[in-house]
Every structure is written in structure tokens, then in C-alpha cells.
Design a protein around this motif. Sequence first.
Motif, mmCIF file in Angstrom:
data_model
loop_
_atom_site.group_PDB
_atom_site.id
_atom_site.type_symbol
_atom_site.label_atom_id
_atom_site.label_comp_id
_atom_site.label_asym_id
_atom_site.label_seq_id
_atom_site.Cartn_x
_atom_site.Cartn_y
_atom_site.Cartn_z
ATOM 1 N N LEU A 1 0.833 -1.199 0.000
ATOM 2 C CA LEU A 1 0.000 0.000 0.000
ATOM 3 C C LEU A 1 0.876 1.261 0.000
ATOM 4 O O LEU A 1 0.638 2.190 -0.766
ATOM 5 N N ILE A 2 1.898 1.261 0.825
ATOM 6 C CA ILE A 2 2.805 2.412 0.904
ATOM 7 C C ILE A 2 3.529 2.610 -0.433
ATOM 8 O O ILE A 2 3.642 3.737 -0.922
ATOM 9 N N CYS A 3 3.993 1.519 -1.038
ATOM 10 C CA CYS A 3 4.663 1.607 -2.350
ATOM 11 C C CYS A 3 3.709 2.165 -3.409
ATOM 12 O O CYS A 3 4.090 3.018 -4.215
ATOM 13 N N PHE A 4 2.461 1.682 -3.412
ATOM 14 C CA PHE A 4 1.471 2.166 -4.381
ATOM 15 C C PHE A 4 1.229 3.656 -4.177
ATOM 16 O O PHE A 4 1.220 4.425 -5.131
ATOM 17 N N TYR A 5 1.015 4.066 -2.924
ATOM 18 C CA TYR A 5 0.785 5.491 -2.625
ATOM 19 C C TYR A 5 1.953 6.353 -3.118
ATOM 20 O O TYR A 5 1.752 7.409 -3.705
ATOM 21 N N LYS A 6 3.168 5.875 -2.863
ATOM 22 C CA LYS A 6 4.365 6.642 -3.247
ATOM 23 C C LYS A 6 4.444 6.800 -4.765
ATOM 24 O O LYS A 6 4.630 7.909 -5.278
ATOM 25 N N GLN A 7 4.269 5.709 -5.508
ATOM 26 C CA GLN A 7 4.344 5.754 -6.970
ATOM 27 C C GLN A 7 3.183 6.557 -7.550
ATOM 28 O O GLN A 7 3.368 7.356 -8.468
ATOM 29 N N ALA A 8 1.976 6.356 -7.017
ATOM 30 C CA ALA A 8 0.799 7.066 -7.520
ATOM 31 C C ALA A 8 0.917 8.562 -7.230
ATOM 32 O O ALA A 8 0.545 9.394 -8.067
ATOM 33 N N PHE A 9 1.462 8.927 -6.066
ATOM 34 C CA PHE A 9 1.638 10.336 -5.729
ATOM 35 C C PHE A 9 2.550 11.029 -6.744
ATOM 36 O O PHE A 9 2.255 12.135 -7.204
ATOM 37 N N LYS A 10 3.637 10.369 -7.106
ATOM 38 C CA LYS A 10 4.552 10.944 -8.108
ATOM 39 C C LYS A 10 3.823 11.196 -9.424
ATOM 40 O O LYS A 10 4.003 12.230 -10.053
ATOM 41 N N LEU A 11 2.991 10.246 -9.838
ATOM 42 C CA LEU A 11 2.240 10.410 -11.085
ATOM 43 C C LEU A 11 1.202 11.526 -10.987
ATOM 44 O O LEU A 11 1.000 12.281 -11.932
ATOM 45 N N ILE A 12 0.556 11.639 -9.839
ATOM 46 C CA ILE A 12 -0.447 12.697 -9.641
ATOM 47 C C ILE A 12 0.205 14.068 -9.781
ATOM 48 O O ILE A 12 -0.309 14.947 -10.466
ATOM 49 N N VAL A 13 1.345 14.242 -9.123
ATOM 50 C CA VAL A 13 2.049 15.529 -9.173
ATOM 51 C C VAL A 13 2.541 15.811 -10.601
ATOM 52 O O VAL A 13 2.417 16.922 -11.095
ATOM 53 N N LYS A 14 3.060 14.791 -11.265
ATOM 54 C CA LYS A 14 3.561 14.954 -12.630
ATOM 55 C C LYS A 14 2.425 15.294 -13.606
ATOM 56 O O LYS A 14 2.557 16.191 -14.425
ATOM 57 N N GLU A 15 1.305 14.586 -13.517
ATOM 58 C CA GLU A 15 0.188 14.769 -14.455
ATOM 59 C C GLU A 15 -0.634 16.025 -14.170
ATOM 60 O O GLU A 15 -1.228 16.586 -15.077
#
Length: 183
Positions: free
Chosen positions: A71-85
Motif C-alpha cells: 500500500l505504501i509503495c502504491f501510494y508513493k508511486q501514484a503520488f509521483k504520477l499525480i504531481v507529474k500529471e
Amino acid sequence: MRTTLKKIIVLSIDPWLERLHGASVLNLFKALAELGYKVKVILPCVRSKEMKVRTLRIVCLGHKYVPLYSLICFYKQAFKLIVKERSPVIIFDFSNFPLFMIAKILLKSKGIMLILSRPVGTTGLRGWLYSLYFRVSLILGKYLVEAFTAISPFEAMEISRLGGIPRHRIAVISSPLGENFVN
């Protein structure tokens, strides 16, 4: 003159793509893409991969499944994509409510809570906490989320009752068994 596509990010931890209602949910995102939206669906998977059909892109963030760590790994990767997009709209399941809150604060994103199932028949402390988290997400979502989805009119009534959400803010998506599956 060049037109820019409106972006939508979909965050989901629920493995709906592998379930019976996956076809219906995927049809929802295909319809949004056909309407001119650039839709990026972000899901956890065993291994990383991407699929793209015109303006619909499915990104599988791969990692070995270890309950809290995953869950923590998913949140971390998804957060990066949210900020980028920098997407103005985020569709998310209730497990991703914390990520949506961050996007709402930092990017002023609007949200649609994708509810494909709710905790039913949960037992023990873990089940009780999961049900509590779902209900708190609904109650907070009432004030912070623009719309909700449900898989049936009955579920829409239950979501409305549990979260005190006006029924007109809950959209019922097509049958869990898409027309393609039945025919």
C-alpha cells in the motif's frame, strides 16, 4: 489552433479489472476517453506494465504483495504520477482517499469516489476498522468529493444512508456484468 485534452486520473487498489464487473468499469473509462478525455488508470499489479488505446492508458505499478508495504509503495508511486500529471479530476476508490486529499490540497483536483463494493460481513478488529474507514471516507467525501459511483440503485441508497450523501450526487454505473459479457 491546438486543443488540449482534459486529464482524468483513476486510482484504484481494488482489483476490479480481474473481476466480473471489470468490463463495465473499463467501458466507463473507454467512454470518457471517447468523449475527449485523456484517462490514465493506475492499478497495483504483480509486475509493472502499461497498456494504451488512443487516450486511455492503463498503468500497472508492479511490486511484490506485502500488505502494508504494498500500500505504501502504491501510494508513493501514484503520488509521483499525480504531481507529474496535474490532473484536474481524480476518480478513486475509497482506499485512495488520502491520496485524493493530497491532490485536492496541492492541485485543487476534483474527485469522484469510485465505489465498486463496500465492506459487508467483515469480522474481527480488522474488519471493523475497514468498515469504519469506509464510513469515515463517505462522511468526509460528502464535503470534499464532487460525485460518487455505485454499482446498483440499492448500493446507491446504502451509500447515501451510510454517508448522509444526497442521492443526486451518486451515479449508478452499468451492470456489473457488461453487455459484452452477457452477449
